[in-house]
Scaffold this active site. Structure first.
Site, PDB file in Angstrom:
ATOM      1  CG  ASP A 116     -16.873  -4.228 -14.633  1.00 25.16           C
ATOM      2  OD1 ASP A 116     -15.667  -4.046 -14.355  1.00 25.16           O
ATOM      3  OD2 ASP A 116     -17.248  -5.002 -15.525  1.00 25.16           O
TER       4      ASP A 116
ATOM      5  CD  GLU B  17     -13.862  -4.309  -4.576  1.00 28.06           C
ATOM      6  OE1 GLU B  17     -12.661  -4.041  -4.414  1.00 28.06           O
ATOM      7  OE2 GLU B  17     -14.270  -5.355  -5.145  1.00 28.06           O
TER       8      GLU B  17
ATOM      9  CG  HIS C 223      -2.028  -1.110   0.976  1.00 24.41           C
ATOM     10  ND1 HIS C 223      -2.257  -2.135   1.879  1.00 24.41           N
ATOM     11  CD2 HIS C 223      -2.850  -1.371  -0.073  1.00 24.41           C
ATOM     12  CE1 HIS C 223      -3.180  -2.942   1.414  1.00 24.41           C
ATOM     13  NE2 HIS C 223      -3.565  -2.506   0.234  1.00 24.41           N
TER      14      HIS C 223
ATOM     15  CG  ASP D  63      -5.279  -2.147  -4.776  1.00 24.94           C
ATOM     16  OD1 ASP D  63      -4.786  -3.281  -4.902  1.00 24.94           O
ATOM     17  OD2 ASP D  63      -5.523  -1.625  -3.673  1.00 24.94           O
ATOM     18  CB  SER D  64      -6.741  -5.334 -10.389  1.00 30.15           C
ATOM     19  OG  SER D  64      -5.463  -5.676 -10.864  1.00 30.15           O
ATOM     20  CB  THR D  65      -7.915  -9.776  -7.815  1.00 34.25           C
ATOM     21  OG1 THR D  65      -8.746  -9.678  -8.975  1.00 34.25           O
ATOM     22  CG2 THR D  65      -8.685  -9.308  -6.608  1.00 34.25           C
ATOM     23  CG  ASP D  66      -3.502 -12.601  -8.808  1.00 32.38           C
ATOM     24  OD1 ASP D  66      -2.516 -11.864  -8.835  1.00 32.38           O
ATOM     25  OD2 ASP D  66      -3.835 -13.283  -7.816  1.00 32.38           O
TER      26      ASP D  66
END
Lengths: 287, 287, 287, 287
Positions: free
Chosen positions: A140, A109, A65, A158-161
């Site tokens: 989205d 989010e 972060h 700041d995304s997930t995979d």
């Protein structure tokens, strides 16, 4: 005698497993988009996983972060309007709200449930989601970013995979829209995977290729995140003109007096000095 | 259907396990000092372990061996005489022999068996142990270093972890002898553990404290070694006067035309830019 | 401190793992039919695996081999000619050669390599493969059994699991040929899997259905084999007329004075007393 | 893609691990006596563990609970008064309450929390704890059994393993008090561990030695419990005169028409037919 052998395992590849001893599962919820779990662990404190992938641990989230926020903020300390995509755990928001000059943060989010779980179980990261400058949009990110034009000084992905809910955030169209949404001095920071294991490095190359085609300036910087696959993690830095190193405003940033545990302005410069093999992978991806 | 589920596991802490799928165990030998194993793996190629601790993998040994050699060599490209303690796998020797100016390398390895196993199973690292400039001494490095005075331009302590055979190499007396053995422009590089997990960071602090009391200049630099605990690894750089950054002779080093996969002179500078929490741990250790 | 964490794991189901700590891998060979490994372990002594499935351990192989041989031999102590299919490790042969009345044993093993490995690494089971009454045929058991008519007093199908090389040995055609190859007082014993986990119980049901359609008498008996999935293992007993319990010739068998570690004639009777749920699974399979 | 790799592991020995994939941890509570966990699993349904040891799974608890109750009840179908020690999960009580002739069941469980957790999370076993014949005493079974004289027709020691809270239940004094508390035709049944792994077989021998010194008739019987170490589990049968096999009242028991999944009166007899090596271990323990 061990009282409980309960282990969370993440398969970094089919041939590599990283396992964390779990004291207790604090919550397990199947949301509309993904499965959400929080574990209590001795080594890492609370650990958040989404669909079985480790996202955040109390022990080392500060690295992620701080690096995703202070790097762009030290290049342009005058950033006022920020768009954050993903980031349901709140850690990125926590760091951004430390800047008084930041006037508005739009956080997009997709999964309302992640935010709810983090507010309850991860106050360490979620503590600033109620800040009045923060506006949460449960949408989205891919769609959200189609509308704004010349509006944000900073976009943080700041995304997930790049599989599951985060998949669309690694496409060309998406990065093109980010470019459009940014102001003249705008910066795009994105979670950029890792150069070490096959699947991660392919995701890294794909993202780099797409960002590079949309932004005149595009590079990556590295950090040590011990709980992520290989521990060697990258973020992307792209902009319409600002250089992440030459435009670093170290004096101004240090004048803010923000206390950090990982980031500092020397390390800022060091983080952009990549190993040869990483530079080659990035070049290769642009061919 | 999986044909064989055979896994090597290293406990990074009592609560963290790192596991590698093994295709085949190539050799397992109980030497006089330690148990030596070499595994064939899909992810990392051949993997050498000593007493069950992962030492070298074909996939990422280049990071360790480039960073332990080229950093001092780029600060002082005129180094002629080198003492290497440990390093039975030969990787450090391989990198050092690439420098024509290096005239003599004394390698002190306590365990003759490690060298024999690496010559047979790890030619990737052991390939230059027969170089005529290399003189292998099968002795205790702790004792060996008591004798020489003002003799070496560079000492590399490429030791195992500070328990088992490598234990004495982390003491005050040892570092004092290294100082004495070095020439005026001498540099000491040492394997310095990691700042992340409790046991590793204590070893790091102990080593730093002892080196600092013996050398006027003493700092550490970092790299990403994915197969070591946390992936965040440190080496120590100590000297009688040379600065690892100000005295970096980038032009001269780049003029040598050595091809490297990890090291470059930008990264050299970046590697000395440490995270705040690592700097605090080091300062704390000196109190 | 543990010197080596190397574990062999068998997935009993996708959700159940059984793991054995390995001291050393003694051999790993890719044969024409399957991968063959032998491990040295503290708990079980030497362990043989084929394609990653545990076949034989020195600690508990006596249970398997005593139960597959002494049960039929105690029902008909006059057995002279035996056909053994599979059994490359030699344990079944070892037990059979203890009977002086047995005149000839034809052993049909498809994989020559298994026999070679067991002779070298598992003398505990392979010790009697050189007995002059034993004739080894390196052929497919499925084909071998098509020829003989009214020739064997006992056929033992000591097969691997019903996938891979052992697959055909669980078919209707195969059991029909076994019937034909047996004498009037002939007995068929077969490895019959387990009633507990889904995949095993389906194999058990399939085998039972096929044997029942070929033999007038067909039942199963149970034993405890701790290293096999669930530890609850079954063998099939089928015959042209002999009952495994009413025709048990306890007196004669006990008169032979054979020392056994698992088998005795009381346990012989007890082994045919099955749990209700197992009987129901068997009945169900015949529908 | 696997959504969650969370595994509960029980170390059957230092060298053997049995691991169960966990969907979700339903509860984790630190009681006064032990840690109590319930897991949801795909393979075994709900699983109860105490201090990290697997106690009950929905998939195979019927084996344990049928064998601990119907064996004595079929030897003496006139049993009226029963003392059950331990058994907090309620499975033993559930089976006992199926007998109309049973008038009173005293259940002595030291840990009130276990009963509470099982009532909430394991209704499959805990469903009959409210039966009016059942009287729960939250006390130490060791103390409780000192008082009654000639009072119970059946005592069932449904204890945890002989360490932790269940420790005292494996002593000589305890079994002597059980003898005293039983009526003339009284039967003692006890959880008797396993003959396979070193620690379990020592506990088995210790218990057998102590029971044998207190009761004229003392033997053990076996069953298959796949989720317990080795799957080969034993219960002890001791009495003042009744034989577990000669006094089996199969006709009367079968006349009751109780539907069971594991137990039947043939298997009852079979269960007392032990392997040679188990008989030898028991004899050895009496020396």
């Amino acid at each position: 005698m061990t009282l409980m052998e309960l282990w969370f395992t993440e398969e970094h590849t089919k041939n590599v497993r990283f396992s964390i001893k779990v004291d207790k599962q604090l919550v397990s919820r199947q949301g509309d988009f993904q499965r959400i779990d929080v574990f209590e662990t001795k080594e890492f404190g609370k650990v958040l996983t989404l669909d079985g992938f480790l996202m955040v641990t109390e022990k080392d989230e500060f690295i992620y972060h701080e690096m995703i926020t202070h790097v762009p903020m030290a290049v342009n300390p005058d950033i006022k309007k920020v768009l954050v995509i993903g980031a349901g755990d709140g850690g990125t928001i926590r760091e951004l709200t430390r800047y008084e000059k930041v006037e508005r943060i739009d956080m997009v989010e997709i999964d309302r449930e992640v935010v709810a779980v983090c507010k309850e179980y991860l106050p360490q990261t979620a503590c600033k989601l109620e800040d009045e400058r923060v506006h949460i949009h449960y949408e989205d990110g891919l769609k959200f970013v189609r509308k704004p034009v010349n509006e944000y000084d900073l976009i943080i992905v700041d995304s997930t995979d790049p599989f599951g809910p985060g998949e669309g955030l690694f496409t060309k169209e998406f990065y093109g829209n980010c470019f459009k949404a940014l102001t003249e001095r705008g910066i795009l920071i994105n979670q950029h995977e890792s150069p070490y294991y096959e699947n991660d490095l392919k995701a890294m190359q794909r993202a780099h290729k797409h960002i590079k085609s949309a932004f005149p300036i595009s590079t990556v910087y590295q950090m040590h995140i011990p709980t992520y696959p290989s521990g060697h993690w990258l973020f992307g830095f792209a902009s319409k003109g600002l250089s992440p190193t030459k435009d670093l405003n170290a004096e101004k940033w240090n004048g803010l007096g923000l206390k950090t545990k990982y980031y500092n302005t020397n390390l800022h410069l060091g983080a952009f000095a990549l190993p040869n093999y990483v530079m080659e992978l990035l070049e290769e991806s642009s061919l």
